[in-house]
Each structure stands twice: as structure tokens, then as C-alpha cells.
Design a protein around this motif. Structure first.
Motif, PDB file in Angstrom:
ATOM      1  N   TYR A 114       5.142   4.875  -6.224  1.00  0.00           N
ATOM      2  CA  TYR A 114       4.301   3.938  -5.646  1.00  0.00           C
ATOM      3  C   TYR A 114       4.839   3.413  -4.161  1.00  0.00           C
ATOM      4  CZ  TYR A 114       0.882   0.127  -4.987  1.00  0.00           C
ATOM      5  OH  TYR A 114       0.080  -0.792  -4.550  1.00  0.00           O
ATOM      6  N   GLU A 118       2.423   4.490  -1.467  1.00  0.00           N
ATOM      7  CA  GLU A 118       1.211   3.458  -1.137  1.00  0.00           C
ATOM      8  C   GLU A 118       1.691   2.526  -0.177  1.00  0.00           C
ATOM      9  OE1 GLU A 118      -1.685   3.964  -2.340  1.00  0.00           O
ATOM     10  OE2 GLU A 118      -1.125   5.326  -3.731  1.00  0.00           O
ATOM     11  N   ARG A 219       8.561  -6.363  -5.440  1.00  0.00           N
ATOM     12  CA  ARG A 219       7.674  -7.538  -5.392  1.00  0.00           C
ATOM     13  C   ARG A 219       6.279  -6.909  -5.808  1.00  0.00           C
ATOM     14  NH1 ARG A 219       7.048  -9.506   1.022  1.00  0.00           N
ATOM     15  NH2 ARG A 219       6.720  -7.255   1.780  1.00  0.00           N
ATOM     16  N   TYR A 220       5.934  -5.855  -5.967  1.00  0.00           N
ATOM     17  CA  TYR A 220       4.754  -4.907  -5.945  1.00  0.00           C
ATOM     18  C   TYR A 220       4.339  -4.582  -7.605  1.00  0.00           C
ATOM     19  CZ  TYR A 220       5.485  -4.128  -1.073  1.00  0.00           C
ATOM     20  OH  TYR A 220       5.907  -4.447   0.367  1.00  0.00           O
ATOM     21  N   GLY A 222       3.153  -6.306 -10.009  1.00  0.00           N
ATOM     22  CA  GLY A 222       1.914  -6.739 -10.532  1.00  0.00           C
ATOM     23  C   GLY A 222       0.733  -5.963  -9.822  1.00  0.00           C
ATOM     24  N   GLU A 223       0.967  -5.689  -8.823  1.00  0.00           N
ATOM     25  CA  GLU A 223       0.068  -4.872  -7.812  1.00  0.00           C
ATOM     26  C   GLU A 223      -0.033  -3.434  -8.368  1.00  0.00           C
ATOM     27  OE1 GLU A 223       0.104  -3.007  -3.274  1.00  0.00           O
ATOM     28  OE2 GLU A 223       0.627  -4.950  -3.667  1.00  0.00           O
ATOM     29  N   ILE A 224       0.860  -2.830  -8.826  1.00  0.00           N
ATOM     30  CA  ILE A 224       1.047  -1.544  -9.430  1.00  0.00           C
ATOM     31  C   ILE A 224       0.457  -1.664 -10.770  1.00  0.00           C
ATOM     32  CG2 ILE A 224       2.458   0.487 -10.248  1.00  0.00           C
ATOM     33  CD1 ILE A 224       4.755  -0.575  -8.105  1.00  0.00           C
ATOM     34  N   LEU A 226      -1.619  -3.811 -12.383  1.00  0.00           N
ATOM     35  CA  LEU A 226      -2.964  -4.479 -12.406  1.00  0.00           C
ATOM     36  C   LEU A 226      -3.908  -3.437 -12.734  1.00  0.00           C
ATOM     37  CD1 LEU A 226      -4.656  -6.970 -12.564  1.00  0.00           C
ATOM     38  CD2 LEU A 226      -4.857  -6.658  -9.810  1.00  0.00           C
ATOM     39  N   ILE A 238      -2.147 -11.816 -11.451  1.00  0.00           N
ATOM     40  CA  ILE A 238      -0.585 -11.541 -10.709  1.00  0.00           C
ATOM     41  C   ILE A 238      -0.349 -12.884 -10.256  1.00  0.00           C
ATOM     42  CG2 ILE A 238       0.391 -10.787  -8.746  1.00  0.00           C
ATOM     43  CD1 ILE A 238      -1.297  -8.369  -8.773  1.00  0.00           C
ATOM     44  N   ASP A 240       2.934 -14.483  -8.078  1.00  0.00           N
ATOM     45  CA  ASP A 240       3.949 -14.036  -7.399  1.00  0.00           C
ATOM     46  C   ASP A 240       5.299 -14.882  -7.592  1.00  0.00           C
ATOM     47  OD1 ASP A 240       2.766 -12.194  -5.980  1.00  0.00           O
ATOM     48  OD2 ASP A 240       1.780 -13.357  -4.904  1.00  0.00           O
TER      49      ASP A 240
END
Length: 248
Positions: A114, A118, A219-220, A222-224, A226, A238, A240
Motif C-alpha cells: 500500500y 498508493e 500511520r496509514y 486505518g486508511e488501509i 477502512l 479512524i 489518529d
């Protein structure tokens, strides 16, 4: 699709296991259900890199928190609520918050690729376990500039060896300095938390290192995760967790 107001832990654990099998985790890891029971239900699901006091304070009672880093790594001999991680466990228990971690299993199935695809926008790569490898047709300086831009970093810690090439690149999210001794035919390693003697070894091996920082690379989480949960009907939020380090 999940349509009930309350969701059960067993169902989401089964889904997460199909997404990123827990049996892929390293022997020293503690991914899976950290706090709670498969038979309990939860109202909402939250995503965060870490379990922190600030994250727990923002969560509603009777919720589930899925993190990348497990709150408990080693067996606990005591539960003294002024210490870490006992203080966080106490708050979670009082709010009936259940904890699941997806750590090294998620590193192997999702994290590195990712970041490369991304975030760095590099489309051709190969992933082998923790490591993602790709070709870079430019200089070390230009690779550093790309990383600073994409990660919004003002500075990078690098080890620049005498290797005049920077073509074969390896990326390991989190703490990847331990991979230095086993790397062959790699010009540059992108990772975090590189130790002094790992950097010294890299110099001998003519290996460049770009240390982005542990938090900065991960730090990504949650973004991955979700969109996978959203596709299953869960309404995930999410939260942070903040980098414990400041730069002055």
C-alpha cells in the motif's frame, strides 16, 4: 452485509482472518483478540495505529478498537494501573472496549505494498513477506525528495554509502533495520527505527538507508483497513494516534 445494530466479535474476527490471516504473524507477535471475548458484541468499530489514552477517551462505550500494534506484547505479571499498558487496559475494561490487533500478519499482506503503490505511486513492485522491492531510475537524492514530498516530511535520516547506484530499492514498514544483514543486491533500504550499528553494517555493505520513522510509515493503518470494513457493512471510524516523538 452486516445489518444488525450490534455486531459480534466472532464474525469480524473471522472476516479479518480471511483478509489477513492471523497465523501469518511472527512467533513473537501478539496479533488477534487482545481484550474481550468472541461472544460479546460491540456498537461501533474504531481504527488506530496504537491504543492510547487519547484514543480510548474519544471512543464510546461498548465499542471495538482495531489497531496495528498490539497493546500487550509480553505476558503481564502485574496490573498496576499507574503503569503501561495496565492504565490503558483499565480504561478499556471500564468502557467495555474490546481490542483486536493486526500487526505482522498485516505487514505481510497489505502494509508495504500500500505504501509503495498508493503513497509513493510506484506501480511495479514485488512483495516478499515484510519486504516490498521496486526499481528506481534516478538518484538517492531524488528518492529522498519523493519520500519527503509524499510523506510530508521536513527531514529524513539517511545513511549514504559509497554505492553510486540507487536502483534496487527495498521497503520495510515499521522497524526494518534488522534486515540489513540479510539484504543482497539491494542499493537502498527504506524503513524506520534504524539502529546505529545497523547503519554501520549498511555502510560496509554499500547499502543506502532512508529512515523515515516508524510512525511516519505506519500511520496509514486505518486508511488501509477502512474500505475493507466498509464493504462488509461496518461503519468504522479512524482515530489518529499521535507520534510520541517531537522534533525541535
Amino acid at each position: 452485509m452486516v445489518n444488525n445494530k450490534k455486531y459480534d466479535i466472532a464474525t469480524i474476527l473471522k472476516f479479518l482472518d480471511t483478509l489477513s490471516p492471523f497465523n501469518l504473524q511472527e512467533s513473537w507477535d501478539n496479533s488477534g483478540l487482545i481484550l474481550g471475548t468472541p461472544h460479546h458484541c460491540f456498537e461501533k468499530v474504531y481504527l488506530s495505529l496504537e491504543v492510547t489514552l487519547e484514543v480510548l477517551e474519544q471512543m464510546e462505550c461498548d465499542s471495538l478498537l482495531i489497531t496495528h500494534h498490539p497493546l500487550i506484547f509480553n505476558p503481564l505479571k502485574t496490573l498496576v494501573f499507574e503503569s503501561y499498558p495496565s492504565k490503558l487496559l483499565q480504561m478499556a475494561i471500564l468502557k467495555n472496549i474490546q481490542l483486536i490487533a493486526m500487526h505482522t500478519n498485516f505487514d505481510k499482506t497489505h502494509f508495504g505494498k500500500y505504501i509503495v503503490k498508493e503513497i509513493l505511486k510506484i506501480q511495479k513492485f514485488e512483495q516478499n513477506d515484510f519486504m516490498v522491492c521496486f526499481r528506481w531510475c534516478d538518484s538517492l537524492e531524488s528518492l529522498c525528495a519523493l519520500i519527503k514530498e509524499k510523506f510530508a516530511l521536513k527531514q529524513l535520516k539517511i545513511t549514504e554509502s559509497q554505492n553510486k547506484y540507487c536502483q534496487n530499492i527495498a521497503l520495510v514498514t515499521g522497524s526494518g533495520g534488522g534486515f540489513v544483514h540479510s539484504l543482497d543486491n539491494i542499493d537502498c533500504l527504506i524503513t524506520g527505527d534504524v539502529k546505529y550499528h545497523e547503519a554501520m553494517e549498511a555502510l560496509v555493505k554499500n547499502l543506502h538507508i532512508i529512515d523515515c520513522g516508524h510512525y511516519e510509515l505506519e500511520r496509514y493503518f486505518g486508511e488501509i483497513l477502512l474500505p475493507f470494513l466498509t464493504n462488509q457493512g461496518y461503519k468504522a471510524i479512524i482515530l489518529d494516534s499521535q507520534n510520541p516523538f517531537n522534533f525541535v
